[in-house]
Write an enzyme that holds these catalytic residues in place. Structure first.
Site, PDB file in Angstrom:
ATOM      1  N   ASP A   1      22.955  55.837 -87.462  1.00 43.71           N
ATOM      2  CA  ASP A   1      23.975  55.912 -88.519  1.00 43.71           C
ATOM      3  C   ASP A   1      23.285  56.261 -89.829  1.00 43.71           C
ATOM      4  O   ASP A   1      22.764  55.396 -90.527  1.00 43.71           O
ATOM      5  CB  ASP A   1      24.717  54.582 -88.645  1.00 43.71           C
ATOM      6  CG  ASP A   1      25.873  54.666 -89.645  1.00 43.71           C
ATOM      7  OD1 ASP A   1      25.954  55.674 -90.378  1.00 43.71           O
ATOM      8  OD2 ASP A   1      26.685  53.731 -89.690  1.00 43.71           O
TER       9      ASP A   1
ATOM     10  N   HIS B   1      24.078  53.668 -97.041  1.00 42.22           N
ATOM     11  CA  HIS B   1      23.183  52.573 -96.670  1.00 42.22           C
ATOM     12  C   HIS B   1      21.740  52.775 -97.130  1.00 42.22           C
ATOM     13  O   HIS B   1      20.890  51.937 -96.828  1.00 42.22           O
ATOM     14  CB  HIS B   1      23.213  52.389 -95.151  1.00 42.22           C
ATOM     15  CG  HIS B   1      24.589  52.179 -94.599  1.00 42.22           C
ATOM     16  ND1 HIS B   1      25.363  51.086 -94.914  1.00 42.22           N
ATOM     17  CD2 HIS B   1      25.353  52.960 -93.783  1.00 42.22           C
ATOM     18  CE1 HIS B   1      26.533  51.187 -94.300  1.00 42.22           C
ATOM     19  NE2 HIS B   1      26.554  52.317 -93.615  1.00 42.22           N
TER      20      HIS B   1
END
Length: 915
Positions: free
Chosen positions: A811, A816
């Site tokens: 991911d 993030h």
């Protein structure tokens, strides 16, 4: 249409954009946020006249639809003016679509220099000029996407298109060399061979076929290749009519000959079946460095004796060899003369870079031939004056039977430092010179119903090379030219082949160390050339790599590709979802097209790919919920090793002492059960959210819930395939809820695990759909917390670098890792992945209530309630209710619940916890 693939802030130049494909490109890129320079000179399809109207009409259409565009009316040969238009209007250049083109179709016997030169000027020099002007801008901004336009005629040759074939295939190698030079600066260059209706194809294709070849089937593929996230570089793609495939070179294993005096044309003929045998271990080179010629030479020296056969002679025949004053050309001239031919030794006597002239080189070779009892005359003309070269043969010997186009020069420079003179001279000598010599000999070949042509390409032409954009494009242009000559000449017993030799010459001496030049003797190439020039040879249109006593044939290989419905619009998101299959050469569907007819077959076969039932859509163009559920989403393959399982465990905070999950040699080495979300994650990328919910904005998408059911022990390595479908779409008022089911199977087709991803999309509600879905058991259970203290509590402090580590499991959302992106999302620092918190919580339940045995872990469901910052402490509270462990996970520092409505179901073999 989904807006996942966009070009906001990008500037695209589209040449020849007044109609057909170019117009479709301009409208496509504009509709997805790019600012467009609409270039069109306004000429006819044959290159006559000019008018600004075509470009103006397209610009007006873009402006009316709210886009940004300006017109440019310059010829592509004035590429700097086109790029200047972009810089003045928009201040940058990000995408170049070299699409402008014209046709001057004539049989080779009727082609004129004007027909040749105009095609080269527009297609090749024009693409060079536009790209050259933009190159320093792209290098400075460390970004660029470039598309070159080839054609089936270029790839395979086509009757009546020798000029066009040469130009179009030249662009493929130009693109490949640019790809190699631009990679370090994030400049990608790819080539497409489109089959689409345009002003040009209207003249050569029937109306019923044109109707099926909408340009809109090409634009999504080009759009995908030009997107900033696409990594493909240096590829060649055939596209049209809903069919998309990739091409690469396939090379036979070939034959190695003993490197001694017995290596002659007869020996080549005796091993011809071995040379052209593609049933052995074929190779797929991508670079000039992929062939170990020194190792081949060692094999040649150690090889068994060459087969003996009657000598192949050329008595009474006349051979013209260009560039025969030294190196390869001299070796050819000497061999032909030795075997009885009368030889025209052509050499201008210039340097390796094309400077000066000197008759001594040719004279010395002629003297050597005559002293050995042969017949030869010298010619000192440039190959650009091919008529004079051939005239020498006719005056001296009265005929011409064989033409070997060998003359060449080098002007190697990086593309950034290359001058127009460097480009033009190399193309004039190699490509135009080859054309001029053949043009002069052709009518004599036709009249005598006999001729043999051997043209010279190179591995640099086939595979591209840094610093040789001019040379590589000219050399692959020779291949396209040769293949058309082969088609036009075959009925007249005129055969044409092309070689890509590796040998020491005046040119290669400048780029190879002396010991390699000495090792690569031209005498190891000459036998193939003489065989191809002999009357016994029946091969035509062939491409051969040769050197160091080795000869192999090269041909195209095309992937099985993907055919999209011919009666439905195609989006770049669909292309992206199917890309892995489009470029897959290893699935047993690859073919070897050898003609335009073979090429068209893929497109023709797809015409019958009709989606019979019109998918129901609402008034705003969205699919109905029922139609969305029936969508066939592209399956996703996931290959992994033990490394990926270990990396996932470390991403969830496992320690070096957790050897069961982080050490592959542990006797009980296993995969954490929540790893099941990883192979399935890619399937979320193929959902066309923009087609199924209103006002879709990817920045407004939240991962709401996750359900994972493990059906069998997850293997520690392997290949898994995930197939997905939409389970439900719910109208939540202020947003929409979309649930995607993903079923993952192993190579035996057994289900390993099933996932359900539920996404909440803010701003996409209010479309009148149902607000509550069906009960699906554990996947939708409320999992209310019992009114008692938890049976167990596990606390774990996450690491500040945990998001950076977990993202390596697949991911790569910048939310993030990138502070700028997290700020846009309203977070002070990048947040931890929801599925990482999910996995940590699952790990806590596994160790507490499953005795750390993954086989006890049946399924897990969780709702993502709040975000987690890396470095915060997660507290998982658990309540055991029969075979279910209900849990919630709290962020200790902020006292907020991160995961709620969560539970793990245990298999019947669950052991009682030791509390």
């Amino acid at each position: 249409m989904s807006n996942d693939i966009r070009y906001d802030g990008r500037v695209a130049i589209v040449t020849g954009a007044g109609g057909g494909l170019g117009k479709a490109y301009a409208l496509y890129f504009s509709s997805r946020g790019a600012s467009i320079v609409v270039n069109d000179l306004g000429v006819s399809h044959t290159g006559d006249g000019s008018s600004g109207k075509a470009a103006d009409v397209v610009v007006e259409e873009i402006l009316k639809s709210g886009g940004k565009a300006v017109a440019n009316y310059n010829s592509v040969e004035d590429g700097e003016k086109i790029v200047e238009t972009a810089m003045k209007a928009f201040g940058r250049v990000d995408i170049i679509i070299n699409n402008a083109g014209i046709l001057r179709d004539k049989s080779f016997a009727r082609i004129t220099d004007a027909d040749w030169d105009l095609i080269q000027a527009v297609h090749v020099k024009g693409s060079y000029a536009v790209t050259k002007a933009a190159w320093p801008i792209m290098k400075k901004q460390k970004y660029g996407r470039i598309i070159m336009t080839a054609s089936a005629a270029g790839l395979y040759g086509n009757f009546g298109q020798a000029n066009y074939s040469a130009a179009k295939l030249a662009l493929a190698s130009f693109s490949n060399s640019l790809a190699k030079e631009g990679a370090k600066d994030n400049i990608h260059c790819n080539t497409i061979a489109p089959m689409a209706a345009s002003r040009m194809t209207e003249t050569v294709m029937p109306a019923e076929v044109l109707a099926s070849l909408r340009p809109e089937f090409v634009t999504p593929v080009v759009g995908y290749l030009c997107h900033e996230k696409t990594e493909d570089n240096g590829g060649i793609f055939e596209v049209g009519g809903g069919f998309v495939s990739k091409l690469r070179w396939e090379r036979s294993a070939g034959a190695v000959f003993k490197a001694d005096d017995s290596f002659d044309p007869a020996a080549v003929g005796a091993k011809w079946e071995e040379i052209t045998d593609f049933e052995k271990e074929n190779e797929y080179p991508n670079s000039v460095m992929d062939t170990d010629f020194l190792a081949l030479l060692e094999r040649a020296k150690a090889a068994d004796a060459n087969p003996k056969a009657d000598a192949l002679r050329f008595d009474g025949q006349v051979a013209v060899v260009t560039g025969a004053g030294g190196g390869l050309g001299k070796a050819y001239a000497l061999l032909f003369a030795k075997l009885g031919a009368s030889v025209v030794v052509n050499d201008l006597g210039g340097s390796a870079v094309g400077q000066g002239s000197d008759s001594r080189a040719a004279d010395l070779v002629v003297d050597e031939i005559r002293k050995a009892g042969g017949k030869a005359v010298a010619n000192y003309d440039s190959v650009e004056e091919g008529d004079k070269v051939v005239e020498t043969a006719l005056k001296a010997f009265g005929r011409v039977d064989i033409v070997v186009n060998n003359a060449g020069i080098l002007r190697d420079k990086s593309f950034a430092r290359m001058t127009d003179a460097d480009w033009d001279l190399v193309h004039r000598v190699h490509l135009r010179g080859t054309y001029k010599v053949v043009q002069a000999a052709w009518p004599h070949f036709v009249k005598q119903k006999y001729g043999r042509i051997i043209n010279t390409a190179s591995a640099v032409g086939l595979y591209g090379n840094f610093g040789q954009t001019n040379y590589s494009s000219a050399k692959l242009g020779v291949v396209g030219f040769t293949r058309t000559l082969a088609l036009e000449g075959q009925r007249k017993n005129i055969l044409a082949n092309v070689i890509a030799p590796n040998a020491g010459t005046r040119m290669t001496a400048t780029v190879m160390p002396p010991e390699m030049v000495e090792a690569f003797k031209p005498e190891y190439v000459a036998p193939l050339v003489a065989f191809l020039g002999h009357s016994s040879n029946e091969e035509t249109g062939g491409i051969f790599e040769v050197g160091s006593g080795w000869v192999a044939q090269v041909r195209w290989q095309r992937s099985g590709g993907v055919g999209f419905p011919a009666n439905r619009d195609l989006s770049p998101e669909q292309v992206a979802a199917a890309w892995s299959r489009i470029i897959d050469f290893e699935d047993g569907r690859a073919t070897n097209p050898n003609s335009t007819q073979d090429s068209f077959q893929g497109f023709m076969d797809n015409f019958s790919n009709i989606q019979e039932e019109e998918e129901p859509k609402s008034e705003d163009g969205l699919l109905s919920v029922e139609a969305a559920k029936k969508l066939e989403l592209e399956p996703q393959e996931f290959q992994y090793e033990e490394r990926e399982a270990i990396l996932y465990a470390l991403g969830l905070g496992c320690k070096r002492t957790d050897t069961k999950y982080v050490y592959e040699n542990d006797v009980n080495f296993s995969v954490l059960p929540t790893f099941g979300v990883i192979p399935s994650f890619a399937a979320t990328n193929v959902v066309p959210f923009g087609d199924i919910v209103p006002n879709f904005n990817p920045m407004m998408l939240l991962h709401g819930e996750q359900f994972l059911s493990v059906k069998k022990a997850i293997p520690t390595s392997g290949t898994l395939k995930s197939r997905s479908h939409i389970v439900d779409i719910l109208d939540k008022g202020k947003g929409a809820s979309v649930t995607l089911a993903v079923i993952t199977t192993d190579d035996t087709n057994e289900v390993v695990f099933e996932n359900e991803f539920t996404f909440f999309i803010r701003g996409s509600g209010g479309f009148g759909g149902k607000s509550k879905g069906e009960d699906r058991g554990a996947a939708t259970a409320a999992n209310a917390i019992p009114n008692r203290k938890p049976d167990a509590v596990v606390t774990e402090k996450t690491n500040e670098d945990q998001a950076a580590l977990y993202r390596l499991s697949g991911d790569f959302n910048p939310l993030h890792i990138d502070p700028d992106m997290s700020a846009i999302g309203g977070f002070e620092v990048p947040i931890l992945h929801g599925l990482c918190s999910f996995g940590i919580s699952g790990k806590h339940v596994l160790k507490t209530f499953c005795n750390d045995d993954p086989e006890v872990f049946k399924n897990i469901k969780a709702r993502f309630a709040k975000h987690v910052f890396p470095g915060e402490t997660l507290e998982t509270s658990m309540w055991k209710e029969g075979n279910k462990v209900i849990f919630q996970t709290r962020v200790v520092e902020r006292d907020v619940i991160a995961i709620s409505n969560a539970a793990v179901e245990l298999n019947a073999s669950a052991r009682e916890s030791k509390l």
